[in-house]
Design a protein around this motif. Sequence first.
Motif, mmCIF file in Angstrom:
data_model
loop_
_atom_site.group_PDB
_atom_site.id
_atom_site.type_symbol
_atom_site.label_atom_id
_atom_site.label_comp_id
_atom_site.label_asym_id
_atom_site.label_seq_id
_atom_site.Cartn_x
_atom_site.Cartn_y
_atom_site.Cartn_z
ATOM 1 N N ALA A 15 0.802 -1.228 0.000
ATOM 2 C CA ALA A 15 0.000 0.000 0.000
ATOM 3 C C ALA A 15 0.834 1.277 0.000
ATOM 4 O O ALA A 15 0.272 2.369 -0.009
ATOM 5 C CB ALA A 15 -0.921 0.005 1.221
ATOM 6 N N SER A 16 2.146 1.171 -0.006
ATOM 7 C CA SER A 16 2.972 2.375 0.083
ATOM 8 C C SER A 16 3.152 3.074 -1.257
ATOM 9 O O SER A 16 3.589 4.230 -1.304
ATOM 10 C CB SER A 16 4.354 2.021 0.658
ATOM 11 O OG SER A 16 5.008 1.087 -0.187
ATOM 12 N N ARG A 21 -1.269 1.937 -3.279
ATOM 13 C CA ARG A 21 -1.479 3.285 -2.734
ATOM 14 C C ARG A 21 -2.798 3.864 -3.247
ATOM 15 O O ARG A 21 -3.603 4.399 -2.485
ATOM 16 C CB ARG A 21 -0.304 4.168 -3.162
ATOM 17 C CG ARG A 21 -0.351 5.619 -2.741
ATOM 18 C CD ARG A 21 0.235 5.844 -1.358
ATOM 19 N NE ARG A 21 0.612 7.242 -1.176
ATOM 20 C CZ ARG A 21 1.865 7.699 -1.131
ATOM 21 N NH1 ARG A 21 2.891 6.869 -1.267
ATOM 22 N NH2 ARG A 21 2.112 8.977 -0.930
ATOM 23 N N ALA A 24 -5.762 1.976 -1.649
ATOM 24 C CA ALA A 24 -5.995 2.380 -0.260
ATOM 25 C C ALA A 24 -6.745 3.707 -0.210
ATOM 26 O O ALA A 24 -7.685 3.881 0.581
ATOM 27 C CB ALA A 24 -4.665 2.482 0.473
ATOM 28 N N ARG A 25 -6.350 4.654 -1.065
ATOM 29 C CA ARG A 25 -7.033 5.945 -1.099
ATOM 30 C C ARG A 25 -8.487 5.778 -1.544
ATOM 31 O O ARG A 25 -9.394 6.455 -1.025
ATOM 32 C CB ARG A 25 -6.307 6.903 -2.034
ATOM 33 C CG ARG A 25 -4.950 7.342 -1.528
ATOM 34 C CD ARG A 25 -4.406 8.543 -2.283
ATOM 35 N NE ARG A 25 -4.316 8.354 -3.711
ATOM 36 C CZ ARG A 25 -3.206 8.543 -4.425
ATOM 37 N NH1 ARG A 25 -2.081 8.920 -3.825
ATOM 38 N NH2 ARG A 25 -3.202 8.376 -5.722
ATOM 39 N N LEU A 36 -2.626 -0.278 6.033
ATOM 40 C CA LEU A 36 -1.645 -0.188 4.961
ATOM 41 C C LEU A 36 -0.458 -1.078 5.301
ATOM 42 O O LEU A 36 0.285 -0.802 6.255
ATOM 43 C CB LEU A 36 -1.175 1.261 4.804
ATOM 44 C CG LEU A 36 -2.263 2.337 4.759
ATOM 45 C CD1 LEU A 36 -1.663 3.718 4.952
ATOM 46 C CD2 LEU A 36 -3.019 2.262 3.446
ATOM 47 N N LEU A 44 4.743 4.393 3.529
ATOM 48 C CA LEU A 44 3.644 4.127 4.449
ATOM 49 C C LEU A 44 3.193 5.400 5.155
ATOM 50 O O LEU A 44 1.995 5.675 5.273
ATOM 51 C CB LEU A 44 4.072 3.086 5.490
ATOM 52 C CG LEU A 44 4.041 1.623 5.058
ATOM 53 C CD1 LEU A 44 4.674 0.755 6.132
ATOM 54 C CD2 LEU A 44 2.624 1.159 4.781
ATOM 55 N N ALA A 47 1.347 7.654 2.675
ATOM 56 C CA ALA A 47 0.029 7.108 2.338
ATOM 57 C C ALA A 47 -0.953 7.327 3.489
ATOM 58 O O ALA A 47 -2.104 7.730 3.283
ATOM 59 C CB ALA A 47 0.141 5.630 2.003
ATOM 60 N N ALA A 48 -0.503 7.061 4.708
ATOM 61 C CA ALA A 48 -1.359 7.272 5.872
ATOM 62 C C ALA A 48 -1.721 8.743 6.014
ATOM 63 O O ALA A 48 -2.870 9.093 6.340
ATOM 64 C CB ALA A 48 -0.668 6.767 7.138
ATOM 65 N N ALA A 58 -6.386 5.501 8.929
ATOM 66 C CA ALA A 58 -5.346 4.655 8.344
ATOM 67 C C ALA A 58 -4.479 4.061 9.440
ATOM 68 O O ALA A 58 -4.183 4.726 10.444
ATOM 69 C CB ALA A 58 -4.494 5.464 7.379
ATOM 70 N N PRO A 60 -0.807 2.350 9.320
ATOM 71 C CA PRO A 60 0.356 1.863 8.587
ATOM 72 C C PRO A 60 1.077 0.780 9.383
ATOM 73 O O PRO A 60 1.332 0.950 10.582
ATOM 74 C CB PRO A 60 1.226 3.120 8.447
ATOM 75 C CG PRO A 60 0.853 3.976 9.616
ATOM 76 C CD PRO A 60 -0.590 3.683 9.918
#
Length: 342
Positions: A15-16, A21, A24-25, A36, A44, A47-48, A58, A60
């Motif tokens: 998910a990074s 990514r 996840a969004r 994540l 990470l 993304a978080a 989120a 991570p």
Amino acid sequence: MAARTRSGCVVVTGASAGVGRATARAFAARGNRVALLARGDAGLAAAAGEIESAGGTALPVAVDVADSRAVEAAATRVEQELGPIDVWVNNAFTTVFAPVTATTPEEFRRVVEVTYLGYVHGTKAALDRMLPRDRGAIVQVGSAMSGRGIPLQSAYCAAKHAIKGFHESLRCELLRQGTCVRATMVQLPAINTPQFTWGASRMPRRARPVPPVYQPEVAARAVVYAAEHPGRREYWTGAVTAATLLGNRIAPGLLDRYLARTGFESQQTDELSATGQEGNLWQPGDQRPGTDQGAHGRFDSEARSTSVQAWAARHRALLAGMGVAALGGGVLARSALGRTEQ
């Protein structure tokens, strides 16, 4: 039973960056709590931050999916902090751009451990939690290369083929059990992700996705839809994916010859690459602060943001209904014309 994708807990591996990514969004935008999972701390954290800045939740978790115990521990932590897992998306992978003769046994092993066994570890962690509750969805992010190998990516293609076989076996077992837990697979085309920047390479020129190229958000929409409708065994995204998989069923030998002629040049740019680039095979490419790569790669200028084929795959019932309506309208028109002529 459909997964509770609009309010439940979703786990996304890899998910990074890239497809993970963007996926996840996409889940977070629908109100999900998103865990994540990836190796890179910088990716990470970024993304978080994106999810939380948008008002989402989120979690991570730094983990190498090749480590089954670490994946199990991550799943336990996710349920403790975010609640029961409703959707598990297996997406993490690594690859080597190189001929078979230039790929070491250790590199083959590493790609298989992450790209194939990582999916197995994630699936088993999800099943251990979903089956007792009799609900949940597992989405395996695949590729056109799940059904058709190409040159210079033998380790990755082999791992994706293994995932498809694993997925088919799992679906049979779930159907036999009569459980409401579902598993589905999304086959993707070439996506504009950082994979082509930080992938290990033995090629003389820099790696690139085989055209046509799509943005990661196209893949993310397909994954979210598959999680909402996990009863279908497989989804194809992008016309080139459909053409590749169907073409290989009809004329695999012809594709062998075609790819032998075109598959080397189509995976390289005109830029020279660093000799013996190790990429993120052994260490994450976004481990240190300031190394976050985001979802997109270097090919924004040519990447497509939509896919007509993917839209059609998500709206088969609508298209079928329109076809029936058009057919019915034609029959009525001909009938009325016949009465007028009489």
